[in-house]
Design a protein around this motif. Structure first.
Motif, PDB file in Angstrom:
ATOM      1  N   UNK A   1      33.812  57.589 -13.762  1.00 26.44           N
ATOM      2  CA  UNK A   1      34.788  56.556 -13.405  1.00 26.44           C
ATOM      3  C   UNK A   1      36.210  57.123 -13.353  1.00 26.44           C
ATOM      4  N   UNK A   2      36.313  58.418 -13.520  1.00 22.16           N
ATOM      5  CA  UNK A   2      37.634  59.029 -13.601  1.00 22.16           C
ATOM      6  C   UNK A   2      38.084  59.559 -12.237  1.00 22.16           C
ATOM      7  N   UNK A   3      39.362  59.389 -11.979  1.00 25.37           N
ATOM      8  CA  UNK A   3      39.921  60.016 -10.789  1.00 25.37           C
ATOM      9  C   UNK A   3      41.210  60.728 -11.174  1.00 25.37           C
ATOM     10  N   UNK A   4      41.562  61.698 -10.356  1.00 27.74           N
ATOM     11  CA  UNK A   4      42.749  62.506 -10.618  1.00 27.74           C
ATOM     12  C   UNK A   4      43.615  62.482  -9.372  1.00 27.74           C
ATOM     13  N   UNK A   5      44.888  62.205  -9.558  1.00 25.40           N
ATOM     14  CA  UNK A   5      45.811  62.155  -8.421  1.00 25.40           C
ATOM     15  C   UNK A   5      46.810  63.289  -8.556  1.00 25.40           C
ATOM     16  N   UNK A   6      46.845  64.144  -7.551  1.00 22.32           N
ATOM     17  CA  UNK A   6      47.711  65.324  -7.591  1.00 22.32           C
ATOM     18  C   UNK A   6      48.679  65.262  -6.422  1.00 22.32           C
ATOM     19  N   UNK A   7      49.983  65.190  -6.763  1.00 20.57           N
ATOM     20  CA  UNK A   7      50.978  65.175  -5.697  1.00 20.57           C
ATOM     21  C   UNK A   7      52.333  65.469  -6.308  1.00 20.57           C
TER      22      UNK A   7
ATOM     23  N   UNK B   1      50.003  65.871 -11.879  1.00 22.96           N
ATOM     24  CA  UNK B   1      48.586  65.499 -11.818  1.00 22.96           C
ATOM     25  C   UNK B   1      48.388  64.356 -12.805  1.00 22.96           C
TER      26      UNK B   1
ATOM     27  N   UNK C   1      34.413  68.461 -12.887  1.00 22.77           N
ATOM     28  CA  UNK C   1      35.495  67.583 -13.331  1.00 22.77           C
ATOM     29  C   UNK C   1      35.983  67.948 -14.734  1.00 22.77           C
TER      30      UNK C   1
ATOM     31  N   UNK D   1      38.958  70.277 -15.036  1.00 27.94           N
ATOM     32  CA  UNK D   1      40.213  69.656 -14.604  1.00 27.94           C
ATOM     33  C   UNK D   1      40.716  68.691 -15.676  1.00 27.94           C
TER      34      UNK D   1
ATOM     35  N   UNK E   1      44.263  69.038 -17.740  1.00 28.39           N
ATOM     36  CA  UNK E   1      45.326  68.023 -17.720  1.00 28.39           C
ATOM     37  C   UNK E   1      45.630  67.539 -19.135  1.00 28.39           C
TER      38      UNK E   1
ATOM     39  N   UNK F   1      39.448  71.897  -8.974  1.00 29.21           N
ATOM     40  CA  UNK F   1      40.238  72.432 -10.092  1.00 29.21           C
ATOM     41  C   UNK F   1      41.392  73.253  -9.529  1.00 29.21           C
TER      42      UNK F   1
ATOM     43  N   UNK G   1      44.173  70.962  -8.271  1.00 25.70           N
ATOM     44  CA  UNK G   1      44.863  70.364  -9.417  1.00 25.70           C
ATOM     45  C   UNK G   1      45.786  71.386 -10.077  1.00 25.70           C
TER      46      UNK G   1
ATOM     47  N   UNK H   1      48.933  72.252  -7.809  1.00 20.31           N
ATOM     48  CA  UNK H   1      49.938  71.187  -7.753  1.00 20.31           C
ATOM     49  C   UNK H   1      50.626  71.025  -9.103  1.00 20.31           C
TER      50      UNK H   1
ATOM     51  N   UNK I   1      48.818  66.463  -0.899  1.00 21.45           N
ATOM     52  CA  UNK I   1      48.455  65.491  -1.938  1.00 21.45           C
ATOM     53  C   UNK I   1      46.932  65.361  -1.971  1.00 21.45           C
ATOM     54  N   UNK I   2      46.396  65.364  -3.179  1.00 22.16           N
ATOM     55  CA  UNK I   2      44.937  65.455  -3.356  1.00 22.16           C
ATOM     56  C   UNK I   2      44.476  64.428  -4.375  1.00 22.16           C
ATOM     57  N   UNK I   3      43.445  63.710  -4.017  1.00 26.11           N
ATOM     58  CA  UNK I   3      42.821  62.774  -4.962  1.00 26.11           C
ATOM     59  C   UNK I   3      41.431  63.329  -5.259  1.00 26.11           C
ATOM     60  N   UNK I   4      41.132  63.462  -6.540  1.00 27.68           N
ATOM     61  CA  UNK I   4      39.836  64.023  -6.944  1.00 27.68           C
ATOM     62  C   UNK I   4      39.068  62.912  -7.645  1.00 27.68           C
ATOM     63  N   UNK I   5      37.927  62.566  -7.114  1.00 28.16           N
ATOM     64  CA  UNK I   5      37.142  61.461  -7.670  1.00 28.16           C
ATOM     65  C   UNK I   5      35.861  62.008  -8.275  1.00 28.16           C
ATOM     66  N   UNK I   6      35.515  61.496  -9.462  1.00 19.94           N
ATOM     67  CA  UNK I   6      34.273  61.947 -10.090  1.00 19.94           C
ATOM     68  C   UNK I   6      33.051  61.393  -9.371  1.00 19.94           C
TER      69      UNK I   6
ATOM     70  N   UNK J   1      34.337  55.620  -6.206  1.00 25.31           N
ATOM     71  CA  UNK J   1      35.731  55.325  -6.578  1.00 25.31           C
ATOM     72  C   UNK J   1      36.672  55.306  -5.365  1.00 25.31           C
TER      73      UNK J   1
END
Lengths: 300, 279
Positions: free
Chosen positions: A44-50, A54, A80, A83, A87, B101, B104, B107, B115-120, B124
């Protein structure tokens, strides 16, 4: 007892192989200490990098705003997991574990190499990049030899070969699946191992007796577990093993062999043997995490 | 200086490198990766390498696929502990083999990247739709292997692609589409050699004849910074529109030489001499 001055928030991240009972015990134990307790499955986890940042998110919640996190991650979570730990390590969240520890503990050869370097007693262990060096390796390791998948757990992916004739089909199979070959000296033991739960400076020991006809001591394979007094003679060694991997909580598995003790492996995410001990280890782990969180936030 | 060159196969790039070491009268041995083993006995770890005695060498050049990461990472640690120079440092393969990774890490270190979105999980996708500007790249990974790569132009298309994903998925990356030509950069220490490939809308790929270009200082520094921050002194870095879109621990010397009419193997050897203090 340390005092807290403001509401404290605890996060449990559950890896794909997380056992429901263990997770529930941790959450219940956490609720005794923390004001806010959240359990998030890894998927259910997401990571936003911009823009140089992060962010670790569950729905609209920023997970780096928690005071403490216990990520119970397994090898299956590696993509995951690296990462998430990276973080969290670079945030203000108290972590009782480390990214290094996750990477090393999930690699059976790497664990042995690192522990050997700090003089922990480890079995002779080899890692082959292909089939070709196997003969020279087994000459060094000797028979019987234990062949392991680098990331196996619960005794899975662990095979015993008493001779080259037994070893060859194992190697052929591993090659088919493009697995690296980890071969380890077989430590002749007394039919049990010592699982040492490291919780900060404390160590709690459990003897696991292999069932008849089985040489592996995993409870999931029918082993019987019994909590025992931790033998103080191993204290320095066990603590050193946990420390070099940056793990405040983990388990270190030790075999009392004929030639002396051998550290067989370290578990980043140890099973809590709920069948025998209920929520005992969950309580112990959470007490430690709470106290360390207070210290880290200078609330102690 | 004595160098061991480790690679999965003795391809043309490796042959060029070995020949150049020989031209410069530098002792260089080649060993195929599959012949290697590591053996830990107590405090000591030995590198078992056929007839090559690692103790006699002071530098290693390694070229390996990301799938070799479980073997390469402990090897890199051992080389570092022995003070043997290597083009890759510990952690570099963990970072470049796991692309989510890698993005992430780049950045978070302030290195310009889309810009990157990483979803498990692909489930999602709905959570990121409101903040996503199209087009994007949709990438799916099972373990460290990329299983899907598509350019997606709308929310509905993205939802559809995510829903249709089958099989094991450990991560999904939804990355802003960086429009522009791709600069393929060979980073060798502080030098960068590059060529450009134009973006073809019809093909939705960077195709067409590679063209020799001169990088700006900014582009050069970006490529070097990206490689170094991922633990690599020698790498292939791809740039689009002033952003890093990929870093690889491998360098196709032969490929670059053909386009650039250069001898990148000479640059590698010179760099090794510099790093080991050898002349």
């Amino acid at each position: 007892m340390a005092k807290k001055q403001r509401p404290l928030k605890f996060l449990l991240i559950e890896g794909k192989k997380s056992a429901d009972k263990a997770a529930r015990n941790i959450i219940n134990a956490a609720k005794r200490h923390f004001d806010v307790v959240l359990s998030v499955p890894i998927d259910k986890i997401r990571i936003e990098c911009a823009n140089g940042k992060t962010r670790l998110r569950y729905r609209n919640i920023d997970l780096t705003k928690f005071d403490a996190c216990y990520p119970r991650l397994f090898y299956e979570d590696f993509v995951m997991g690296q990462i998430i730990l990276d973080i969290l390590e670079n945030s203000d969240v108290f972590l009782p574990v480390s990214l290094d520890g996750y990477q090393i503990a999930n690699h059976k050869f790497y664990t042995t190499m690192v522990l050997g370097k700090v003089d922990a007693p480890v079995p002779v262990t080899a890692l082959a990049a292909g089939q070709e060096p196997i003969t020279s390796i087994t000459e060094s390791v000797g028979f019987p030899v234990v062949v392991k998948l680098l990331s196996g757990f619960g005794g899975k992916g662990v095979m015993l070969a008493k001779s080259m004739d037994e070893l060859k089909p194992i190697i052929d199979t591993l090659n088919v699946f493009k697995e690296f070959i980890c071969a380890q000296e077989f430590v002749k033991n007394k039919g049990y191992d010592l699982r040492c739960y490291v919780v900060g400076n404390d160590i709690h020991a459990v003897k696991r007796f292999a069932p008849k006809g089985e040489w592996r001591t995993n409870v999931s394979r029918g082993a019987i577990a019994k909590q025992v007094d931790f033998p103080d003679k191993y204290r320095e060694t066990i603590q050193k093993c946990a420390k070099v991997l940056g793990l405040g909580v983990c388990s270190v598995d030790l075999l009392e062999g004929e030639a002396g003790p051998s550290i067989i492996e370290i578990n980043f995410c140890p099973g809590m043997i709920v069948k025998y001990f209920g929520d005992r280890f969950a309580q112990i782990f959470m007490e430690y995490i709470y106290e360390e969180t207070l210290k880290s936030k200078m609330l102690a | 200086m004595r160098v061991v060159v480790i690679a999965e196969a003795k391809n043309k790039s490796i042959e060029l490198l070995l020949e150049k070491f020989e031209d410069k009268k530098i002792e260089a041995s080649y060993i195929r990766l599959s012949k290697l083993a590591l053996l830990t006995e107590g405090k000591k770890t030995e590198v078992i390498a056929d007839s090559v005695k690692f103790a006699n060498y002071d530098a290693v050049f390694i070229s390996a696929e990301p799938t070799a990461t479980p073997f390469v990472e402990p090897l890199l640690v051992e080389l570092q502990d022995r003070g043997i120079y290597c083009n890759a440092r510990p952690e570099s393969f963990y970072l470049t083999a796991n692309k989510p990774y890698m993005y992430s890490a780049l950045i978070s270190k302030g290195i310009s990247a889309p810009a990157t979105r990483i979803l498990a999980s692909p489930a999602l996708v709905d959570e990121v739709l409101p903040s996503t500007k199209f087009p994007v790249f949709f990438k799916a990974y099972a373990s460290l292997t990329q299983t899907q790569l598509m350019k997606v132009n709308s929310s509905s298309a993205l939802k559809s692609v995510a829903k249709s994903l089958q099989g094991k998925t450990d991560a999904v990356v939804i990355q802003d589409f960086a429009k522009g030509d791709r600069l393929q950069c060979a980073v060798i220490g502080k030098e960068v050699y590059a060529y450009r490939q134009k973006w073809d809308d019809a093909e939705a790929a960077h195709t067409g004849k590679p063209q020799v270009i001169s990088l700006s200082d900014k582009e050069k520094q970006l490529a070097i910074k990206a490689a170094n921050n991922l633990g690599l002194d020698i790498a292939t870095v791809k740039l689009v529109n002033g952003m890093v879109v990929d870093v690889s621990a491998q360098l196709n010397i032969e490929g670059f030489n053909k386009v650039l009419s250069k001898e990148l193997e000479k640059a590698v050897v010179d760099y090794y001499q510099q790093m080991t203090g050898a002349r």
